[in-house]
Enzyme design. Sequence first.
Site, PDB file in Angstrom:
ATOM      1  N   ARG A  20      -1.505  -1.531   2.252  1.00 49.32           N
ATOM      2  CA  ARG A  20      -1.606  -0.139   1.800  1.00 49.32           C
ATOM      3  C   ARG A  20      -2.957   0.167   1.152  1.00 49.32           C
ATOM      4  O   ARG A  20      -3.302   1.346   0.983  1.00 49.32           O
ATOM      5  CB  ARG A  20      -0.495   0.160   0.792  1.00 49.32           C
ATOM      6  CG  ARG A  20       0.916   0.121   1.373  1.00 49.32           C
ATOM      7  CD  ARG A  20       1.956   0.233   0.279  1.00 49.32           C
ATOM      8  NE  ARG A  20       3.317   0.177   0.782  1.00 49.32           N
ATOM      9  CZ  ARG A  20       3.971  -0.946   1.054  1.00 49.32           C
ATOM     10  NH1 ARG A  20       3.371  -2.116   0.852  1.00 49.32           N
ATOM     11  NH2 ARG A  20       5.205  -0.915   1.507  1.00 49.32           N
ATOM     12  N   LYS A  58       8.663   6.822   4.154  1.00 49.49           N
ATOM     13  CA  LYS A  58       7.547   7.699   3.820  1.00 49.49           C
ATOM     14  C   LYS A  58       6.266   6.858   3.719  1.00 49.49           C
ATOM     15  O   LYS A  58       6.323   5.657   3.462  1.00 49.49           O
ATOM     16  CB  LYS A  58       7.829   8.491   2.532  1.00 49.49           C
ATOM     17  CG  LYS A  58       8.350   7.674   1.360  1.00 49.49           C
ATOM     18  CD  LYS A  58       7.224   7.032   0.590  1.00 49.49           C
ATOM     19  CE  LYS A  58       7.732   5.871  -0.211  1.00 49.49           C
ATOM     20  NZ  LYS A  58       6.750   4.807  -0.359  1.00 49.49           N
ATOM     21  N   HIS A  81       3.705   5.276  11.669  1.00 46.74           N
ATOM     22  CA  HIS A  81       4.938   6.049  11.554  1.00 46.74           C
ATOM     23  C   HIS A  81       5.009   7.215  12.540  1.00 46.74           C
ATOM     24  O   HIS A  81       6.018   7.410  13.231  1.00 46.74           O
ATOM     25  CB  HIS A  81       5.096   6.593  10.133  1.00 46.74           C
ATOM     26  CG  HIS A  81       5.435   5.554   9.134  1.00 46.74           C
ATOM     27  ND1 HIS A  81       5.645   5.841   7.792  1.00 46.74           N
ATOM     28  CD2 HIS A  81       5.601   4.210   9.245  1.00 46.74           C
ATOM     29  CE1 HIS A  81       5.929   4.729   7.135  1.00 46.74           C
ATOM     30  NE2 HIS A  81       5.898   3.726   8.004  1.00 46.74           N
ATOM     31  N   ASP A 125       2.360   6.777  -1.732  1.00 48.26           N
ATOM     32  CA  ASP A 125       3.375   5.736  -1.849  1.00 48.26           C
ATOM     33  C   ASP A 125       4.440   6.090  -2.879  1.00 48.26           C
ATOM     34  O   ASP A 125       5.637   6.037  -2.596  1.00 48.26           O
ATOM     35  CB  ASP A 125       2.702   4.410  -2.204  1.00 48.26           C
ATOM     36  CG  ASP A 125       3.649   3.225  -2.119  1.00 48.26           C
ATOM     37  OD1 ASP A 125       4.605   3.282  -1.324  1.00 48.26           O
ATOM     38  OD2 ASP A 125       3.419   2.224  -2.838  1.00 48.26           O
TER      39      ASP A 125
END
Length: 369
Positions: A175, A104, A86, A189
């Site tokens: 993740r 996010k 990101h 998360d």
Amino acid sequence: MTTDVSHTGLGTIRAGILGGGFMARVHRTATCDAGGELVAVATSSPSGGSVAARALGAARAETDADALLDAPDIDVVHICTPNATHADLALRALAANKHVVCEKPLATSARDAKRLQEEAAERGLVGAVPFIYRYHPMVREARARMLRGDIGELLSLDCSYLQDWMLLPSDDDWRARSSSGGASRAFADIGSHLCDLIEFVIGQRIHALSARTRRVFPERGGRAVDTEDIVAVLVETESGALGTLLISQMAPGRKNALTLELHGSTQSVRFEQERPEELWIGARSESRLLLRDPATAEPDSGRLQRVPAGHAMGYQDAFNGFMADVHAAIAGAEPEGLPTFADGYRSAVLTEAVLASAADDGRWVEVSA
């Protein structure tokens, strides 16, 4: 709700999406609903980009991220890629003079998130993070009542965000490993959404916290796991209110159970994301259930209500409302409650505070920014 930007000279806002999964589909739908055009998509491979472009209805597929970021016919870049990518992609998008909507966490470190906040501000570009639960009308109803003083002095909070998609040792995802998802999973998360919602609704920040984390399985799908499944947090707000937060991705039967309950000196309010049409209001003499109704809503709630009472609104509607505000901001407006890169930075600061506390046996940590 659509945003007319013709008076600004911008015309239709043209979007490019990096990534092709579930969130890319949500971003595409919200972009089109806001009157934008999906021009291009790129994924980690040219073949994947072609598949995603067809599935999302984009005008074309780009061969890679560089080609999309350099494209002159894209106004805003949507970053829907794994977390570890990101910060770099967002920084490159800003350098290419593109507005950015970044999933996010904005970055996997507070330092990188702060740099992105500053870069967007210096360039005069919109940087937004989809903390979209702010856009449920009944959340805005709760916020208006809270800020107006209806509940009195805030005394305590009882909040949680529970899911079950990582319940089994065979449940695996990118993740689960810090190399792709960052040092935190459950908190970064979904706990990030919960804390953003708390601070947005109560109008004050979490001042200090004490956290414990738990990793239930050392491996998932035969691969080592180095991120947490469950987080329990004690919090103290700036005004001295105390609260408990439980975040888990291993709560059987809970699919997306974000719950916010605030206790004041005269009233309590409770919002449940899985029941977004309702707001529970409790008092010593009575309790009642307030149902969404644009005819009686607070103004900031009413502006997000697209359909009459009794016609259910949900997650995609909230995302659509967020994207309409992003497009309005690109056109020069200042929409109330739009989550920006400043909020993405705040989330990264909270995440690091949680991890620091958990690493030190739950030591109380003051949240500095």
